[in-house]
Design a protein around this motif. Structure first.
Motif, PDB file in Angstrom:
ATOM      1  N   PHE A   1     -10.479 -88.962 -36.768  1.00 22.39           N
ATOM      2  CA  PHE A   1     -10.855 -88.330 -35.512  1.00 22.39           C
ATOM      3  C   PHE A   1     -10.751 -89.301 -34.336  1.00 22.39           C
ATOM      4  O   PHE A   1     -10.368 -88.908 -33.230  1.00 22.39           O
ATOM      5  N   GLU A   2     -11.087 -90.554 -34.559  1.00 22.69           N
ATOM      6  CA  GLU A   2     -10.925 -91.558 -33.502  1.00 22.69           C
ATOM      7  C   GLU A   2      -9.447 -91.718 -33.151  1.00 22.69           C
ATOM      8  O   GLU A   2      -9.084 -91.864 -31.982  1.00 22.69           O
ATOM      9  N   HIS A   3      -8.598 -91.681 -34.168  1.00 22.43           N
ATOM     10  CA  HIS A   3      -7.151 -91.781 -33.965  1.00 22.43           C
ATOM     11  C   HIS A   3      -6.641 -90.586 -33.164  1.00 22.43           C
ATOM     12  O   HIS A   3      -5.871 -90.749 -32.206  1.00 22.43           O
ATOM     13  N   LEU A   4      -7.059 -89.393 -33.557  1.00 21.71           N
ATOM     14  CA  LEU A   4      -6.609 -88.187 -32.859  1.00 21.71           C
ATOM     15  C   LEU A   4      -7.077 -88.173 -31.413  1.00 21.71           C
ATOM     16  O   LEU A   4      -6.340 -87.771 -30.503  1.00 21.71           O
ATOM     17  N   LYS A   5      -8.305 -88.628 -31.182  1.00 19.67           N
ATOM     18  CA  LYS A   5      -8.836 -88.670 -29.823  1.00 19.67           C
ATOM     19  C   LYS A   5      -7.993 -89.580 -28.936  1.00 19.67           C
ATOM     20  O   LYS A   5      -7.760 -89.279 -27.762  1.00 19.67           O
ATOM     21  N   SER A   6      -7.515 -90.680 -29.490  1.00 24.85           N
ATOM     22  CA  SER A   6      -6.686 -91.611 -28.715  1.00 24.85           C
ATOM     23  C   SER A   6      -5.294 -91.037 -28.441  1.00 24.85           C
ATOM     24  O   SER A   6      -4.623 -91.450 -27.494  1.00 24.85           O
ATOM     25  N   LYS A   7      -4.864 -90.082 -29.262  1.00 31.80           N
ATOM     26  CA  LYS A   7      -3.534 -89.502 -29.114  1.00 31.80           C
ATOM     27  C   LYS A   7      -3.544 -88.182 -28.337  1.00 31.80           C
ATOM     28  O   LYS A   7      -2.482 -87.677 -27.958  1.00 31.80           O
ATOM     29  N   LEU A   8      -4.719 -87.629 -28.117  1.00 37.11           N
ATOM     30  CA  LEU A   8      -4.829 -86.336 -27.418  1.00 37.11           C
ATOM     31  C   LEU A   8      -5.667 -86.493 -26.156  1.00 37.11           C
ATOM     32  O   LEU A   8      -6.864 -86.205 -26.151  1.00 37.11           O
ATOM     33  N   PRO A   9      -5.062 -86.945 -25.068  1.00 33.12           N
ATOM     34  CA  PRO A   9      -5.818 -87.129 -23.819  1.00 33.12           C
ATOM     35  C   PRO A   9      -6.366 -85.830 -23.242  1.00 33.12           C
ATOM     36  O   PRO A   9      -7.234 -85.853 -22.371  1.00 33.12           O
ATOM     37  N   GLU A  10      -5.868 -84.691 -23.736  1.00 36.20           N
ATOM     38  CA  GLU A  10      -6.340 -83.398 -23.221  1.00 36.20           C
ATOM     39  C   GLU A  10      -7.766 -83.080 -23.652  1.00 36.20           C
ATOM     40  O   GLU A  10      -8.407 -82.213 -23.051  1.00 36.20           O
ATOM     41  N   VAL A  11      -8.262 -83.724 -24.696  1.00 35.00           N
ATOM     42  CA  VAL A  11      -9.606 -83.425 -25.199  1.00 35.00           C
ATOM     43  C   VAL A  11     -10.564 -84.563 -24.884  1.00 35.00           C
ATOM     44  O   VAL A  11     -10.158 -85.723 -24.773  1.00 35.00           O
ATOM     45  N   SER A  12     -11.840 -84.237 -24.753  1.00 35.57           N
ATOM     46  CA  SER A  12     -12.852 -85.252 -24.471  1.00 35.57           C
ATOM     47  C   SER A  12     -13.391 -85.873 -25.751  1.00 35.57           C
ATOM     48  O   SER A  12     -13.925 -86.984 -25.739  1.00 35.57           O
ATOM     49  N   ASP A  13     -13.247 -85.150 -26.881  1.00 35.12           N
ATOM     50  CA  ASP A  13     -13.748 -85.669 -28.143  1.00 35.12           C
ATOM     51  C   ASP A  13     -13.140 -84.861 -29.287  1.00 35.12           C
ATOM     52  O   ASP A  13     -12.647 -83.744 -29.080  1.00 35.12           O
ATOM     53  N   VAL A  14     -13.171 -85.429 -30.483  1.00 36.47           N
ATOM     54  CA  VAL A  14     -12.765 -84.727 -31.706  1.00 36.47           C
ATOM     55  C   VAL A  14     -13.925 -84.867 -32.685  1.00 36.47           C
ATOM     56  O   VAL A  14     -14.386 -85.982 -32.945  1.00 36.47           O
ATOM     57  N   ARG A  15     -14.416 -83.746 -33.213  1.00 37.19           N
ATOM     58  CA  ARG A  15     -15.579 -83.810 -34.090  1.00 37.19           C
ATOM     59  C   ARG A  15     -15.513 -82.716 -35.159  1.00 37.19           C
ATOM     60  O   ARG A  15     -14.765 -81.743 -35.030  1.00 37.19           O
ATOM     61  N   LEU A  16     -16.320 -82.906 -36.183  1.00 38.07           N
ATOM     62  CA  LEU A  16     -16.446 -81.885 -37.219  1.00 38.07           C
ATOM     63  C   LEU A  16     -17.166 -80.662 -36.666  1.00 38.07           C
ATOM     64  O   LEU A  16     -17.991 -80.778 -35.763  1.00 38.07           O
ATOM     65  N   SER A  17     -16.866 -79.525 -37.242  1.00 32.73           N
ATOM     66  CA  SER A  17     -17.457 -78.274 -36.767  1.00 32.73           C
ATOM     67  C   SER A  17     -18.185 -77.548 -37.881  1.00 32.73           C
ATOM     68  O   SER A  17     -17.715 -77.485 -39.015  1.00 32.73           O
ATOM     69  N   SER A  18     -19.349 -77.010 -37.551  1.00 37.73           N
ATOM     70  CA  SER A  18     -20.008 -76.083 -38.477  1.00 37.73           C
ATOM     71  C   SER A  18     -19.892 -74.662 -37.933  1.00 37.73           C
ATOM     72  O   SER A  18     -20.428 -73.722 -38.511  1.00 37.73           O
ATOM     73  N   ARG A  19     -19.191 -74.485 -36.805  1.00 37.55           N
ATOM     74  CA  ARG A  19     -18.865 -73.153 -36.302  1.00 37.55           C
ATOM     75  C   ARG A  19     -17.843 -72.493 -37.218  1.00 37.55           C
ATOM     76  O   ARG A  19     -17.844 -71.290 -37.408  1.00 37.55           O
TER      77      ARG A  19
END
Length: 269
Positions: A145-163
């Protein structure tokens, strides 16, 4: 009419409901009375059927503490939203709001009968933090998720979901940030800059696609496919929320590449 003639009340509301909602935002002296007159569709009401907030609260399970709602362009669009998966799994109802004025009036209510009103696509739903802290899954995905966050400037964060219970991904507005629907609404009004925000990419740690991406990352963190798959999940989340991807051609290319690779594997067998 509300008490004795449901059909007449619904007809009246369809004509003047937006005016009643406007009154909720302006007539503070009669606000509570006006709120009791509002009618809402929800995931538990059949099409063209409505319920009041009072009925919603009365039917809430004991473990549900807040009133949840989701705003969108149409019922057909939002009732299939991945944001609703956890609510359905828990047996919780969610109000489905499709009137443009809802975006400005409903959030201003903040609460009804001591129950907070919460957007289903904003922040973390009740119980998320507690569940995630108990789960070892969070640690398994931390580096990815840290890797994806660095590669996706469009998002503020990447996290697990229980939704998410079935879907692989969704986008969520942070607390106090604009939702996707508000952003689209402001764009149509020529005021996009006032609602522009980076949303949070939530991923379903139990989904095969997300698990496969984690395995790929662990084998080779520099594999370019990790970023491609992460961006593809992000773009799918954009489409699912009713928005448009910025580069449809690149999105189509990534889909086609996956189809080609899959067909090649089948032919090799």
């Amino acid at each position: 009419m509300k008490t004795h003639d449901y059909d007449k009340d619904v007809s009246f509301y369809k004509e003047l409901g937006a005016i009643l909602k406007e009154g909720v935002g302006r007539d503070w002296a009669n606000r509570d009375k006006l709120v009791d007159l509002l009618l809402f569709e929800s995931i538990k009401t059949p099409g063209e059927q409505f319920a009041t907030l009072a009925k919603y609260v009365e039917a809430m399970p004991a473990e549900q503490k807040d009133i949840y709602y989701l705003i969108g362009d149409s019922r057909e669009q939002i009732e299939h939203s991945p944001h609703l998966e956890a609510f359905r799994a828990r047996g919780w109802d969610v109000l489905l709001l499709t009137d443009p004025v809802d975006e400005f009036i409903i959030p201003s209510l903040t609460e009804y009968k001591g129950k907070k009103l919460q957007a289903a696509d904003r922040g973390e739903i009740e119980g998320d933090k507690k569940e995630e802290k108990k789960s070892e899954t969070d640690e398994k995905y931390k580096k990815l998720f840290e890797h994806l966050k660095s590669k996706l400037p469009e998002v503020s964060d990447v996290r697990l979901s229980s939704r998410l219970k079935e879907s692989a991904e969704c986008l969520v507005a942070g607390e106090g940030e604009a939702t996707a629907h508000l952003e689209r609404l402001m764009q149509r009004m020529g005021r996009a800059d006032e609602a522009a925000s980076r949303r949070i990419l939530e991923l379903n740690g139990g989904h095969p696609v997300v698990e496969a991406m984690r395995d790929l990352y662990e084998k080779n963190a520099d594999d370019s496919r990790v970023e491609d798959y992460g961006r593809l999940l992000y773009e799918q989340a954009v489409i699912a929320e009713g928005s448009k991807v910025k580069d449809p051609t690149a999105f189509a290319r990534r889909i086609n590449e996956l189809l080609v690779k899959d067909s090649q594997r089948l032919s090799e067998k």
